[in-house]
Enzyme design. Structure first.
Site, PDB file in Angstrom:
ATOM      1  N   GLY A  12       0.849  -1.202   0.000  1.00 55.98           N
ATOM      2  CA  GLY A  12       0.000   0.000   0.000  1.00 55.98           C
ATOM      3  C   GLY A  12       0.874   1.236   0.000  1.00 55.98           C
ATOM      4  O   GLY A  12       1.693   1.403   0.912  1.00 55.98           O
ATOM      5  N   GLY A  14      -0.404   4.398  -0.223  1.00 49.23           N
ATOM      6  CA  GLY A  14      -1.206   5.582   0.082  1.00 49.23           C
ATOM      7  C   GLY A  14      -0.539   6.376   1.196  1.00 49.23           C
ATOM      8  O   GLY A  14       0.648   6.183   1.504  1.00 49.23           O
ATOM      9  N   SER A 116      -1.058  10.693   9.439  1.00 45.60           N
ATOM     10  CA  SER A 116       0.145  10.427   8.643  1.00 45.60           C
ATOM     11  C   SER A 116       0.921  11.693   8.293  1.00 45.60           C
ATOM     12  O   SER A 116       2.151  11.687   8.255  1.00 45.60           O
ATOM     13  CB  SER A 116      -0.212   9.652   7.371  1.00 45.60           C
ATOM     14  OG  SER A 116      -1.187  10.343   6.649  1.00 45.60           O
ATOM     15  N   LYS A 167     -13.426   4.527  16.007  1.00 46.04           N
ATOM     16  CA  LYS A 167     -13.381   5.978  16.205  1.00 46.04           C
ATOM     17  C   LYS A 167     -13.586   6.733  14.899  1.00 46.04           C
ATOM     18  O   LYS A 167     -13.906   7.925  14.903  1.00 46.04           O
ATOM     19  CB  LYS A 167     -12.087   6.414  16.901  1.00 46.04           C
ATOM     20  CG  LYS A 167     -10.779   6.059  16.197  1.00 46.04           C
ATOM     21  CD  LYS A 167     -10.388   7.007  15.113  1.00 46.04           C
ATOM     22  CE  LYS A 167      -9.290   6.443  14.237  1.00 46.04           C
ATOM     23  NZ  LYS A 167      -9.023   7.233  13.031  1.00 46.04           N
ATOM     24  N   GLU A 257     -12.498   5.730   6.055  1.00 43.20           N
ATOM     25  CA  GLU A 257     -13.033   4.388   6.331  1.00 43.20           C
ATOM     26  C   GLU A 257     -14.333   4.416   7.132  1.00 43.20           C
ATOM     27  O   GLU A 257     -15.099   3.461   7.136  1.00 43.20           O
ATOM     28  CB  GLU A 257     -12.014   3.553   7.118  1.00 43.20           C
ATOM     29  CG  GLU A 257     -10.717   3.224   6.395  1.00 43.20           C
ATOM     30  CD  GLU A 257     -10.835   1.970   5.521  1.00 43.20           C
ATOM     31  OE1 GLU A 257     -11.949   1.600   5.126  1.00 43.20           O
ATOM     32  OE2 GLU A 257      -9.774   1.379   5.224  1.00 43.20           O
TER      33      GLU A 257
HETATM   34  N1  LIG Z   1      -3.603   8.187   6.633  1.00 47.50           N
HETATM   35  C1  LIG Z   1      -3.563   8.025   7.954  1.00 47.50           C
HETATM   36  O1  LIG Z   1      -3.290   8.984   8.685  1.00 47.50           O
HETATM   37  C2  LIG Z   1      -3.826   6.687   8.559  1.00 47.50           C
HETATM   38  C3  LIG Z   1      -4.527   5.715   7.870  1.00 47.50           C
HETATM   39  N2  LIG Z   1      -4.775   4.515   8.472  1.00 47.50           N
HETATM   40  C4  LIG Z   1      -5.519   3.456   7.791  1.00 47.50           C
HETATM   41  O2  LIG Z   1      -4.707   2.910   6.758  1.00 47.50           O
HETATM   42  C5  LIG Z   1      -5.525   2.459   5.664  1.00 47.50           C
HETATM   43  C6  LIG Z   1      -5.040   3.144   4.386  1.00 47.50           C
HETATM   44  O3  LIG Z   1      -5.217   4.537   4.571  1.00 47.50           O
HETATM   45  P1  LIG Z   1      -4.485   5.605   3.659  1.00 47.50           P
HETATM   46  O4  LIG Z   1      -3.140   5.147   3.227  1.00 47.50           O
HETATM   47  O5  LIG Z   1      -4.570   6.872   4.379  1.00 47.50           O
HETATM   48  O6  LIG Z   1      -5.466   5.639   2.401  1.00 47.50           O
HETATM   49  P2  LIG Z   1      -5.129   6.023   0.912  1.00 47.50           P
HETATM   50  O7  LIG Z   1      -6.455   6.238   0.266  1.00 47.50           O
HETATM   51  O8  LIG Z   1      -4.115   7.099   0.876  1.00 47.50           O
HETATM   52  O9  LIG Z   1      -4.454   4.697   0.328  1.00 47.50           O
HETATM   53  C7  LIG Z   1      -5.179   3.500   0.246  1.00 47.50           C
HETATM   54  C8  LIG Z   1      -4.242   2.379  -0.167  1.00 47.50           C
HETATM   55  O10 LIG Z   1      -5.009   1.173  -0.249  1.00 47.50           O
HETATM   56  C9  LIG Z   1      -4.830   0.583  -1.529  1.00 47.50           C
HETATM   57  N3  LIG Z   1      -6.060  -0.095  -1.938  1.00 47.50           N
HETATM   58  C10 LIG Z   1      -7.308   0.395  -1.925  1.00 47.50           C
HETATM   59  N4  LIG Z   1      -8.164  -0.504  -2.416  1.00 47.50           N
HETATM   60  C11 LIG Z   1      -7.442  -1.593  -2.761  1.00 47.50           C
HETATM   61  C12 LIG Z   1      -7.757  -2.844  -3.345  1.00 47.50           C
HETATM   62  N5  LIG Z   1      -9.006  -3.147  -3.662  1.00 47.50           N
HETATM   63  N6  LIG Z   1      -6.748  -3.713  -3.527  1.00 47.50           N
HETATM   64  C13 LIG Z   1      -5.491  -3.414  -3.180  1.00 47.50           C
HETATM   65  N7  LIG Z   1      -5.124  -2.237  -2.632  1.00 47.50           N
HETATM   66  C14 LIG Z   1      -6.092  -1.334  -2.438  1.00 47.50           C
HETATM   67  C15 LIG Z   1      -4.521   1.757  -2.450  1.00 47.50           C
HETATM   68  O11 LIG Z   1      -3.857   1.337  -3.629  1.00 47.50           O
HETATM   69  C16 LIG Z   1      -3.613   2.595  -1.554  1.00 47.50           C
HETATM   70  O12 LIG Z   1      -2.309   2.083  -1.544  1.00 47.50           O
HETATM   71  C17 LIG Z   1      -6.968   2.837   6.047  1.00 47.50           C
HETATM   72  O13 LIG Z   1      -7.583   1.709   6.610  1.00 47.50           O
HETATM   73  C18 LIG Z   1      -6.783   3.927   7.099  1.00 47.50           C
HETATM   74  O14 LIG Z   1      -7.877   3.999   7.996  1.00 47.50           O
HETATM   75  C19 LIG Z   1      -4.317   4.232   9.711  1.00 47.50           C
HETATM   76  C20 LIG Z   1      -3.600   5.162  10.414  1.00 47.50           C
HETATM   77  C21 LIG Z   1      -3.318   6.475   9.899  1.00 47.50           C
HETATM   78  O1  LIG Z   2      -6.477   6.919  11.788  1.00 52.08           O
HETATM   79  C1  LIG Z   2      -6.048   8.032  11.632  1.00 52.08           C
HETATM   80  C2  LIG Z   2      -5.273   8.730  12.670  1.00 52.08           C
HETATM   81  O2  LIG Z   2      -4.880   7.869  13.696  1.00 52.08           O
HETATM   82  C3  LIG Z   2      -6.340   8.767  10.382  1.00 52.08           C
HETATM   83  O3  LIG Z   2      -7.625   9.259  10.446  1.00 52.08           O
HETATM   84  P1  LIG Z   2      -8.430   9.499   9.098  1.00 52.08           P
HETATM   85  O4  LIG Z   2      -8.498   8.175   8.402  1.00 52.08           O
HETATM   86  O5  LIG Z   2      -9.760  10.032   9.548  1.00 52.08           O
HETATM   87  O6  LIG Z   2      -7.663  10.508   8.302  1.00 52.08           O
END
Ligand SMILES: NC(=O)C1=CN([C@@H]2O[C@H](COP(=O)(O)OP(=O)(O)OC[C@H]3O[C@@H](n4cnc5c(N)ncnc54)[C@H](O)[C@@H]3O)[C@@H](O)[C@H]2O)C=CC1
Ligand SMILES: O=C(CO)COP(=O)(O)O
Length: 314
Positions: A12, A14, A116, A167, A257
């Site tokens: 991932g 993202g 992040s 949350k 999410e």
């Molecule tokens: N951004 C943040 O601050 C934080 C995010 N998270 C969690 O991490 C997870 C990812 O979040 P982000 O990176 O922020 O989201 P993002 O939208 O920036 O990235 C999502 C990632 O998931 C992949 N993805 C989505 N659907 C897919 C599929 N069907 N098959 C394979 N890969 C797929 C995408 O290619 C991308 O790499 C979420 O569950 C989020 O709640 C957890 C802690 C902090």
């Molecule tokens: O989980 C997160 C912070 O701990 C990120 O929150 P959001 O997915 O709402 O941006």
């Protein structure tokens, strides 16, 4: 090359996957990132990995876990789940999906108040790595810990995971509360009462109630409900400005999410008769069944009751 250099694969690319890669790179690790856009084979990439960290959104978890199910991993390879969501069709948490598909490797859940963008900026933060396997949790603790990133171990992975997941629904509610400018009292009440309902759901899943007083429960609730960096908070705030859910999602960068989690949570709580009033109003708001004003009135006009902190399961 140092002999103790660890090979780490991040799945991932993202916002979260990139921040986690940045953290691991600060330590003695060789990091490779794989995403569904990558040309390389995931199976080949993970074949030499000491740790495999999944940071994809919930909709990608099963596909990725299925790929790893058939891949040849090092016998000691540790899997880390950093996703915060619930699977729509099964109601499973990411760690439950991982455990069912790749059962022969230790699994660690990573969750905490971890926006992040702040982490990418090198600001101080703390997180929790939770596992039934203490050695695996300590191994992952050392891979991530740095001067600006303090990592705690924990032995309640399901509790840690649900703190981070549930949350997100509440962050939508609090974003809407701030968007309506309802004030600090309203926001504080919403957060405090929501923590109780998060614990109720956690207990149903088999989590330890006390886990939710920690970084991944109260900690992440505070982070997400107090920052407009949170995508879930942004969704609620945008709805309070009069945007539709689709418009709000389109405006947010990355995955919120909480929208999917609200749907799955209401299915579970209906089936299991778990009281989740705040999440239910979020669900009904997102479905367009009620207005935001009706949600506020509905929460304020619920039957009067004791606070009842001794029996959080009720
Ligand atoms: N951004 C943040 O601050 C934080 C995010 N998270 C969690 O991490 C997870 C990812 O979040 P982000 O990176 O922020 O989201 P993002 O939208 O920036 O990235 C999502 C990632 O998931 C992949 N993805 C989505 N659907 C897919 C599929 N069907 N098959 C394979 N890969 C797929 C995408 O290619 C991308 O790499 C979420 O569950 C989020 O709640 C957890 C802690 C902090
Ligand atoms: O989980 C997160 C912070 O701990 C990120 O929150 P959001 O997915 O709402 O941006």
């Amino acid at each position: 090359m140092k002999s103790d250099l660890k090979n780490v694969t991040i799945i991932g690319s993202g916002a979260w996957g990139s921040a986690l890669a940045d953290l691991v790179q600060r330590n003695d690790c060789h990091v490779q990132i794989w995403s569904r856009q990558s040309q390389s084979s995931l199976a080949a990439l993970v074949s030499n990995s000491d740790a495999i960290i999944s940071a994809v959104s919930i909709k990608g978890v099963r596909t990725i876990a299925e790929k790893l199910q058939t891949a040849k991993l090092l016998p000691h390879a540790v899997l880390v789940s950093a996703t915060k969501g619930l699977e729509p069709t099964t109601g499973k948490t990411p760690s439950q999906i991982w455990q069912s598909l790749v059962p022969n490797h230790p699994l660690v859940v990573l969750s905490g108040p971890n926006l992040s963008k702040e982490i990418m900026e090198g600001k101080p933060a703390a997180t929790v790595v939770a596992s039934y396997n203490d050695d695996a949790a300590q191994f992952i603790q050392n891979i991530f810990a740095s001067r600006n990133f303090r990592v705690y171990t924990n032995s309640d992975p399901i509790g840690v995971e649900l703190g981070g997941t549930l949350k997100n629904v509440i962050a939508i509610a609090v974003g809407a509360c701030d968007g309506l400018n309802l004030g600090t009292n309203a926001k504080s009440a919403l957060i405090a009462r929501s923590l109780i309902e998060i614990i109720r759901v956690g207990v149903y899943f088999g989590a330890q109630p006390e886990t939710f007083w920690g970084l991944s429960g109260l900690g992440d609730l505070l982070a997400t409900c107090n920052s407009n960096l949170s995508r879930n908070y942004q969704v609620g705030y945008a709805i309070a400005q009069g945007l539709s859910l689709d418009e709000a999602i389109a405006q947010v960068q990355g995955t919120a999410e909480g929208v999917n989690t609200a749907n799955v949570l209401i299915e579970i709580s209906d089936r299991e008769k778990i009281s989740v009033p705040v999440s239910r109003y979020v669900y009904r708001l997102l479905k367009g069944e009620i207005t935001l004003q009706q949600a506020v009135e509905g929460l304020m006009e619920r039957d009067l009751k004791p606070e009842n902190l001794e029996n959080l399961e009720l």
